[in-house]
Design an enzyme around this catalytic site. Structure first.
Site, short mmCIF file in Angstrom:
data_model
loop_
_atom_site.label_atom_id
_atom_site.label_comp_id
_atom_site.label_asym_id
_atom_site.label_seq_id
_atom_site.Cartn_x
_atom_site.Cartn_y
_atom_site.Cartn_z
N HIS A 167 0.81 -1.21 0.00
CA HIS A 167 0.00 0.00 0.00
C HIS A 167 0.85 1.27 0.00
O HIS A 167 1.89 1.36 0.63
CB HIS A 167 -0.95 0.01 1.20
CG HIS A 167 -0.25 0.04 2.53
ND1 HIS A 167 0.19 1.20 3.12
CD2 HIS A 167 0.09 -0.95 3.38
CE1 HIS A 167 0.75 0.94 4.28
NE2 HIS A 167 0.72 -0.37 4.47
N ASP A 168 0.39 2.23 -0.77
CA ASP A 168 0.97 3.58 -0.82
C ASP A 168 2.41 3.60 -1.31
O ASP A 168 3.16 4.54 -1.04
CB ASP A 168 0.85 4.26 0.55
CG ASP A 168 -0.60 4.35 0.99
OD1 ASP A 168 -1.31 5.23 0.47
OD2 ASP A 168 -1.02 3.53 1.82
N GLY A 199 5.12 -1.05 2.72
CA GLY A 199 4.31 0.13 2.51
C GLY A 199 5.12 1.41 2.39
O GLY A 199 6.20 1.55 2.98
#
Length: 265
Positions: free
Chosen positions: A124-125, A142
């Site tokens: 994520h991200d 992440g």
């Protein structure tokens, strides 16, 4: 005439999904309602593309990929976060790309013309630039940022929030726990910068003057025993001494000023 969309009879494509001209969806692949796939992209068999995922044009996604699944973050509670993938990427087998999480931008991005090999994980991200090469079993935790033209060797793990600068290369089976500045060649566990990515710079058409300036920046950072502050002063001075390399100097200066985890030295 526009190229027709091709969906295998065994695939499940939600009626709300948007497929561009010439998109091909292979057998037993599942495409969710919030997915948008650009023209000419081919998706192999047994893939799952879900979430609020946007995929650009002319990508090749091989079999057994999970694209747009919820993030592996215990705080995530179903918020409408996104994954955006650009154009002309090659994504080999068994890769996992996750949506973003709220509070961190809520967005995972992959740029254009990337070569992403089997079993790569993009958490994520993360933000992956353009023309990167990620070898088998590259794992991005992440919030990892990869600049343009980065190369990562197989079986390499990259710690959350790490940044790897443009034109850098990380060698096989490395544990990347600190930022790797642009142009550098690093590997190992513990990680260390071994030199500069000379072969990569030559392949990308860097002039002899630019390469010489990058060598000087490497020496200032890693070979002269200077503090980071003093090294940065010397690097800044190169912009006027070697005008051809002013953009390269600015790239490294900006990276050093924005590093939060500290650079690998």
């Amino acid at each position: 005439m526009p190229a027709a969309v091709s969906v295998h009879p065994s695939a499940i494509v939600d009626p709300l999904a948007v497929l561009g001209e010439g998109v091909a969806i292979g057998p037993f692949t599942v495409v969710g309602p919030h997915v948008r796939i650009g023209a000419g992209t081919r998706v192999g068999p047994h893939c799952v593309i879900e979430g609020r995922t946007t995929i650009g044009r002319d990508n090749r996604i091989f079999q057994f990929n999970s694209i747009g699944a919820v993030p592996q973050d215990k705080k995530y509670a179903g918020e409408p976060t996104e994954l955006v993938i650009g154009d002309r990427n090659t994504i080999r087998e068994f890769c996992t790309f996750n949506l973003g999480v709220p509070g961190a931008g809520g967005l995972t991005t992959v740029g254009d013309d990337n070569w992403i090999m089997a079993y790569t994980h993009i958490a994520h991200d993360c933000h992956v630039g353009n023309r990167t090469t990620l070898a088998n079993n590259t794992t991005l935790a992440g919030h990892v940022h990869l600049g343009d033209w980065v190369t990562v060797g197989g079986l390499t793990g990259i710690h959350q929030f790490v940044k790897i600068g443009a034109h850098a290369m990380v060698g096989f089976a490395s544990a990347v726990t600190q930022d790797v500045p642009p142009f550098m060649l690093a590997d190992g566990n513990p990680l260390a910068v071994r030199g500069l990515n000379l072969v990569g710079l030559r392949r990308r058409g860097f002039s002899p003057e630019r390469i010489a300036a990058v060598k000087r920046m490497h020496r200032l950072l890693y070979r002269q025993g200077l503090t980071l502050e003093k090294a940065r002063e010397g690097i800044a001075a190169l912009a006027s001494e070697v005008p051809e390399a002013a953009a390269d100097v600015a790239l490294l200066e900006r990276f050093l000023s924005e590093s939060e985890r500290g650079i690998a030295r």
